[in-house]
Design a protein around this motif. Sequence first.
Motif, PDB file in Angstrom:
ATOM      1  N   LEU A   1      -7.981  10.814  10.847  1.00 51.46           N
ATOM      2  CA  LEU A   1      -7.450  11.827   9.946  1.00 51.46           C
ATOM      3  C   LEU A   1      -7.279  13.138  10.703  1.00 51.46           C
ATOM      4  O   LEU A   1      -8.025  13.426  11.639  1.00 51.46           O
ATOM      5  CB  LEU A   1      -8.408  12.053   8.776  1.00 51.46           C
ATOM      6  CG  LEU A   1      -8.714  10.863   7.862  1.00 51.46           C
ATOM      7  CD1 LEU A   1      -9.892  11.198   6.953  1.00 51.46           C
ATOM      8  CD2 LEU A   1      -7.493  10.480   7.035  1.00 51.46           C
TER       9      LEU A   1
ATOM     10  N   TYR B   1      -9.776  15.114   4.735  1.00 50.49           N
ATOM     11  CA  TYR B   1      -8.658  14.963   3.810  1.00 50.49           C
ATOM     12  C   TYR B   1      -9.002  15.686   2.515  1.00 50.49           C
ATOM     13  O   TYR B   1     -10.155  16.050   2.265  1.00 50.49           O
ATOM     14  CB  TYR B   1      -8.348  13.483   3.546  1.00 50.49           C
ATOM     15  CG  TYR B   1      -9.426  12.725   2.806  1.00 50.49           C
ATOM     16  CD1 TYR B   1      -9.382  12.574   1.423  1.00 50.49           C
ATOM     17  CD2 TYR B   1     -10.495  12.138   3.490  1.00 50.49           C
ATOM     18  CE1 TYR B   1     -10.365  11.867   0.743  1.00 50.49           C
ATOM     19  CE2 TYR B   1     -11.478  11.430   2.826  1.00 50.49           C
ATOM     20  CZ  TYR B   1     -11.415  11.297   1.445  1.00 50.49           C
ATOM     21  OH  TYR B   1     -12.396  10.610   0.778  1.00 50.49           O
TER      22      TYR B   1
ATOM     23  N   ASP C   1      -3.232   9.317  10.578  1.00 51.18           N
ATOM     24  CA  ASP C   1      -2.448  10.416  10.018  1.00 51.18           C
ATOM     25  C   ASP C   1      -1.262  10.743  10.924  1.00 51.18           C
ATOM     26  O   ASP C   1      -1.355  10.659  12.157  1.00 51.18           O
ATOM     27  CB  ASP C   1      -3.323  11.672   9.888  1.00 51.18           C
ATOM     28  CG  ASP C   1      -3.923  11.812   8.496  1.00 51.18           C
ATOM     29  OD1 ASP C   1      -3.683  10.945   7.641  1.00 51.18           O
ATOM     30  OD2 ASP C   1      -4.653  12.806   8.270  1.00 51.18           O
TER      31      ASP C   1
ATOM     32  N   ALA D   1       0.935  15.516   8.861  1.00 51.86           N
ATOM     33  CA  ALA D   1       0.251  15.136   7.622  1.00 51.86           C
ATOM     34  C   ALA D   1      -0.162  16.372   6.826  1.00 51.86           C
ATOM     35  O   ALA D   1      -0.610  17.381   7.389  1.00 51.86           O
ATOM     36  CB  ALA D   1      -0.972  14.287   7.938  1.00 51.86           C
TER      37      ALA D   1
ATOM     38  N   LYS E   1      -0.827  10.237   2.133  1.00 56.39           N
ATOM     39  CA  LYS E   1      -1.044   9.738   3.497  1.00 56.39           C
ATOM     40  C   LYS E   1      -0.031   8.652   3.848  1.00 56.39           C
ATOM     41  O   LYS E   1       0.196   7.719   3.072  1.00 56.39           O
ATOM     42  CB  LYS E   1      -2.472   9.198   3.622  1.00 56.39           C
ATOM     43  CG  LYS E   1      -2.821   8.638   4.987  1.00 56.39           C
ATOM     44  CD  LYS E   1      -4.311   8.251   5.023  1.00 56.39           C
ATOM     45  CE  LYS E   1      -4.630   7.471   6.284  1.00 56.39           C
ATOM     46  NZ  LYS E   1      -4.293   8.217   7.517  1.00 56.39           N
TER      47      LYS E   1
END
Length: 291
Positions: free
Chosen positions: A55, A60, A259, A263, A270
């Motif tokens: 990520l 996130y 990601d 993003a 996502k």
Amino acid sequence: MIILENDKLKVQISEHGAELISAWNKEAELEYIWYGDPMYWGRHAPNLFPIVGRLQGDQYELAGQTYYMNQHGFARNMDFLIVSEQDDAVRLRLEDSESTRRIYPFAFIFDVIFTLNGSSLKVEYEVKNPASHDSLFFSVGGHPAFNLPLDGGKFSDYYLSVTPEKVYDRIRLVGPYSNPNVPTPFSSNIPLRLRQEDYHDDAIILKLDRQKTTFLLARLANQHGMEMTIDNAQFVGVWTPAGKDAPFIAVEPWWGIADTVDATGNFKEKFGVNVLAAGDTFNGSYSMNFF
């Protein structure tokens, strides 16, 4: 340690991470699964859930709250429960808990099923959404690594052929993040010769679009090798750690991906994420034939 065995194969699976540890071919007298030497990479074939890859910033956002999660998610580091077990099959399960909900606020049931059939091992992922009304957002994937060389020669004597033969979209990585907006063509008409220097930018990632695809890992002599058939994955990653001359290659079926470089951080937006309605079940699978 869980042992599945028939007259062709003896397979060992750890309850920790539901991870495949060994696939010993009795006739060939060969071990196919990477030994897990920490000098190169200390795992064997981890299962990736509820994310694949990294990520942005290892975080996130969901419903206005920020959550933190390391690369490839938490399932590979948790103990699974054995739901059922026979000589040639086992089902292992991970469910949400107080600890998982602190970093991933979803109810889930994640099963990994292993089934022996002759010289083949099938791996199935079953994700259930037990919630009464909320959708489940997740990614899932495999990361099996295979010893190279298997029966002589050197790493670069091996190749990976892809069927069906066509031009696939290759998704490049920029650091640990994917860049699907600028894919490059990858033709499978010629087998991919394995060279350590091709992985300096991390994995070679192909977009499969859930099409059934087969990967043959072997030497030109083709005496021993591994054939993986991926039934319905979005992507596949081919990887060995850069700059280590590691004696293995990983072929990784993915239902999800890292990601993107742009993003937003919103988990529901996502790229490649799977959405499972309340009460529904997701199934993904791949098989490995060891010859």
